[in-house]
Design a protein around this motif. Structure first.
Motif, mmCIF file in Angstrom:
data_model
loop_
_atom_site.group_PDB
_atom_site.id
_atom_site.type_symbol
_atom_site.label_atom_id
_atom_site.label_comp_id
_atom_site.label_asym_id
_atom_site.label_seq_id
_atom_site.Cartn_x
_atom_site.Cartn_y
_atom_site.Cartn_z
ATOM 1 N N GLU A 165 0.830 -1.208 0.000
ATOM 2 C CA GLU A 165 0.000 0.000 0.000
ATOM 3 C C GLU A 165 0.871 1.267 0.000
ATOM 4 N N ASP A 205 1.405 3.491 -2.291
ATOM 5 C CA ASP A 205 0.753 4.690 -2.829
ATOM 6 C C ASP A 205 -0.150 5.337 -1.784
ATOM 7 N N THR A 206 -0.883 4.503 -1.034
ATOM 8 C CA THR A 206 -1.756 5.033 0.020
ATOM 9 C C THR A 206 -0.926 5.712 1.110
ATOM 10 N N ARG A 262 -8.669 6.876 5.682
ATOM 11 C CA ARG A 262 -7.835 5.743 5.327
ATOM 12 C C ARG A 262 -7.917 4.704 6.442
ATOM 13 N N THR A 264 -3.462 0.927 8.023
ATOM 14 C CA THR A 264 -2.608 1.562 7.019
ATOM 15 C C THR A 264 -1.984 2.838 7.579
#
Length: 287
Positions: free
Chosen positions: A27, A29-30, A70, A74
């Motif tokens: 993840e 990019d997140t 989000r 994460t």
């Protein structure tokens, strides 16, 4: 919290080794989106890089998950990565601060704007307080015999009353100076890059306030929107050692007499030019 609407991002940020390593994470990019959201949250709080929910309440990881929209796990993974690479500092378990915050915000410039806003609000409160203050009772003449001491006291009261009225009038007429960034945005061009904002703030240390405003007025009159045009006018005045509006007016008059026309006009293309014969001396600051 202070109203700050921009932060600095370097165009080569994705060439950074830290950013490249983060991109390879699950993840990734997140996580990078969370990094940008952290930067904007710190800029909005304007609290020296701290991530704040309100002026006095720091934002914890659960609240970040909600505010940033989000997943909680994460966000936790992102914070661990940011701590590992020295991008954030975490104090007391949950107080998050962007490391090297001065790279993303002009701290001195923002503090100056914050102080200007504080002084402006203070003067406005004083003005309103002066207007709302009850008028002093007027001393009416009376047909009684008074002692010399009593007469002196009455005269002193009258003088105090007059002084208060003069002070009130002065406060009422005095208006706080216009913020030069606000003046530029309202009269020339609203959108300013961080570099342009820093440049305007720097002017305050280089030129008198009234000359900056006058240069901006002339830029607006010429229908020019470039920052360098305004700066060119200021540099020209500095070279001529003109430090007051009166000196500038006399310089304009001398120029007009010499050239046979007005120094500042607007042509059909909306660019400021000099009328009259154009020799080696001119004031065309357009780009």
């Amino acid at each position: 919290m202070a109203e700050i609407t921009w932060i600095k991002l370097k165009t080569d940020m994705f060439d950074s080794t830290k950013i490249r390593l983060i991109e390879k994470l699950p993840e990734g990019d997140t996580i990078l989106v969370i990094w940008i959201k952290l930067l904007t949250a710190a800029g909005k709080a304007n609290s020296n890089g701290y991530i704040m929910l309100t002026e006095n309440i720091p934002m914890n990881v659960e609240e970040m998950s909600v505010v940033f929209d989000r997943p909680l796990n994460t966000v936790r993974l992102a914070l661990e990565a940011f701590k590992r690479y020295g991008m954030v500092d975490v104090e007391d378990g949950e107080l998050v601060r962007i490391a090297n915050w001065e790279k993303h915000q002009n701290i001195d410039g923002m503090e100056k704007i914050r102080e200007q806003n504080r002084l402006r609000k203070q003067k406005e409160r004083e003005r309103k307080k002066a207007l709302a203050a009850p008028k002093n009772d007027i001393v009416e003449p009376c047909h009684v015999t008074v002692t010399t001491n009593h007469a002196t006291e009455v005269e002193e009261d009258i003088e105090v009353d007059k002084e208060l009225k003069r002070s009130t009038a002065a406060i009422t007429k005095a208006s706080p100076p216009v913020n030069i960034i606000t003046f530029f945005q309202e009269n020339i061009r609203f959108n300013l890059s961080p570099f342009e904002t820093e440049t305007i703030i720097h002017w305050e240390n280089e030129y008198p306030y009234e000359l900056i405003i006058e240069a901006m007025k002339r830029t607006a009159m010429a229908n020019v929107t470039t920052l360098r045009y305004t700066e060119g006018i200021l540099i020209d005045w500095q070279k001529k050692r003109l430090t007051t509006l009166a000196e500038i007016q006399r310089d304009d008059e001398a120029f007009n007499q010499k050239k046979g026309g007005k120094r500042y006009e607007t042509n059909t293309r909306g660019v400021q030019t000099n009328s009259g014969n154009r020799g080696s001396e001119h004031d065309d600051f357009s780009l």
